[in-house]
Enzyme design. Sequence first.
Site, PDB file in Angstrom:
ATOM      1  CB  SER A   3      29.660  32.696  37.416  1.00  0.00           C
ATOM      2  OG  SER A   3      29.943  34.069  37.548  1.00  0.00           O
TER       3      SER A   3
HETATM    4  C1  SAM Z   1      29.628  37.516  39.193  1.00  0.00           C
HETATM    5  S1  SAM Z   1      31.078  38.278  39.753  1.00  0.00           S
HETATM    6  C2  SAM Z   1      32.259  37.780  38.527  1.00  0.00           C
HETATM    7  C3  SAM Z   1      32.644  36.338  38.553  1.00  0.00           C
HETATM    8  C4  SAM Z   1      34.057  36.114  38.088  1.00  0.00           C
HETATM    9  N1  SAM Z   1      34.253  36.376  36.693  1.00  0.00           N
HETATM   10  C5  SAM Z   1      34.633  34.784  38.498  1.00  0.00           C
HETATM   11  O1  SAM Z   1      35.195  34.070  37.670  1.00  0.00           O
HETATM   12  O2  SAM Z   1      34.596  34.491  39.687  1.00  0.00           O
HETATM   13  C6  SAM Z   1      30.832  39.979  39.303  1.00  0.00           C
HETATM   14  C7  SAM Z   1      31.995  40.859  39.689  1.00  0.00           C
HETATM   15  O3  SAM Z   1      31.835  42.109  39.005  1.00  0.00           O
HETATM   16  C8  SAM Z   1      32.345  43.110  39.834  1.00  0.00           C
HETATM   17  N2  SAM Z   1      31.862  44.436  39.382  1.00  0.00           N
HETATM   18  C9  SAM Z   1      30.681  45.064  39.663  1.00  0.00           C
HETATM   19  N3  SAM Z   1      30.637  46.276  39.083  1.00  0.00           N
HETATM   20  C10 SAM Z   1      31.816  46.420  38.421  1.00  0.00           C
HETATM   21  C11 SAM Z   1      32.372  47.472  37.659  1.00  0.00           C
HETATM   22  N4  SAM Z   1      31.718  48.611  37.452  1.00  0.00           N
HETATM   23  N5  SAM Z   1      33.613  47.286  37.145  1.00  0.00           N
HETATM   24  C12 SAM Z   1      34.309  46.136  37.360  1.00  0.00           C
HETATM   25  N6  SAM Z   1      33.835  45.127  38.096  1.00  0.00           N
HETATM   26  C13 SAM Z   1      32.602  45.247  38.617  1.00  0.00           C
HETATM   27  C14 SAM Z   1      31.856  42.724  41.215  1.00  0.00           C
HETATM   28  O4  SAM Z   1      32.604  43.365  42.235  1.00  0.00           O
HETATM   29  C15 SAM Z   1      32.050  41.206  41.160  1.00  0.00           C
HETATM   30  O5  SAM Z   1      33.280  40.833  41.696  1.00  0.00           O
END
Ligand code: SAM
Length: 392
Positions: free
Chosen positions: A101
């Site tokens: 992000s």
């Molecule tokens: C914007 S990224 C997160 C950025 C992260 N916190 C970082 O520091 O890089 C969103 C993440 O949420 C995950 N995601 C999507 N749906 C999810 C779910 N139901 N449970 C857990 N993770 C999920 C995606 O695979 C993705 O890796």
Amino acid sequence: MTLPSEQDGRAGDELARSLLDSGALTPEWAETFRAVPRALFLPDLVWSYDMATGRSVPVSRAEDPQAWERSAYANVPLVTQWDDGRHTGVEPGAVPTSSASMPSVVAAMLRDLDMTEGMRVLEIGTGTGWNAGLLAHRLGGSGVVSVEIDPSVTKQARDALKRAGLSPEVVNVDGRHGWPEGAPYDRVIATVGVRAIPPAWLEQTRPGGIILAPWGTHHSDQDALVRLTMADDGSARGPFLRMVEFMKLRAQRLDWNRFARHIPEFPGDADVSSTRVTLAELGDRYESVRFVIGLCVSDCAHVVNRSDEESGKAWFFDLASRSWAAVEFHSGKPDATVYQSGSRSLWDEVERALRWWTDHGEPSLDRFGVTVRPDGSVHPWFEAPENGLTIG
Ligand SMILES: C[S@@+](CC[C@H](N)C(=O)[O-])C[C@H]1O[C@@H](n2cnc3c(N)ncnc32)[C@H](O)[C@@H]1O
């Protein structure tokens, strides 16, 4: 632990300084930001996402190490996965599904969590692992659990955290269920956008604890960051802080393609009328008016096909029935043509919401909030939880 290189250190310092100047980064997080370099968590191929145009540009470490390094410390989101990992190659895929992000968003969310030593935190959406690493550096690994749905993303995050010498617990599960094994948590932070707050998150947060999540309605892809405080009765409530936009929780994505089949024939038997509302009044990306319309008009998705600033067609689709509305705006013409079909008069509802918003002095987003009941149902309010948002 892999120490930041001199170059990493300089670039990280510069980023931290600019985030401190903007107020996104607070002094208590500054040391952590410098000690946990974002570059350590990035794969060799990333896509730099331009917020203004929505375009993604590939940046390869092998082909242009300096551009890759610059991107690592630029205040931009970097896409790290497309189409749940099905897409390969250098060109962007269809839907970005994992990312590092934007640093200012990461810093401001950590600030908003208002944490003190010894707290236990659950992060939903590990992604690259950078945010989990920042949390673990500040709180110690044993206080931090981060859950990620994608197995290969989970593995990459674990590897990066190991390289960084940090050890939060990283679990490969669907974040909708939280992680009861580590509960109760003082803080839950979602780094993925949600359309419904999973009841498990409320169950696993202690009374007085905070849930910080990008939440929105299906009106658009925009989210607003909501900061909920857990009450003793198992509900949570709190205000919106500001507009953000995150990738959506896997099970809560809206398939926008479904609207291609929503209207068998245009205009068909639609009622035709006119309006004096302009396209500009409907708001643009990140404008709170657009989000507030979504709060007021339930179960309604909308899409705008713009020709220019003043002309275009706005579509509104009921999520539960085949009701729809379309409004054609023409540059230089004060009246726009309205088409409405089905049991709901969606445009009338949108116009009422707009009128309510202007009659109340165009209130900013932070004057709205939500109460989330233990079953996960979300109830928006204006100014105070007693003032439920029902626009007649
Ligand atoms: C914007 S990224 C997160 C950025 C992260 N916190 C970082 O520091 O890089 C969103 C993440 O949420 C995950 N995601 C999507 N749906 C999810 C779910 N139901 N449970 C857990 N993770 C999920 C995606 O695979 C993705 O890796």
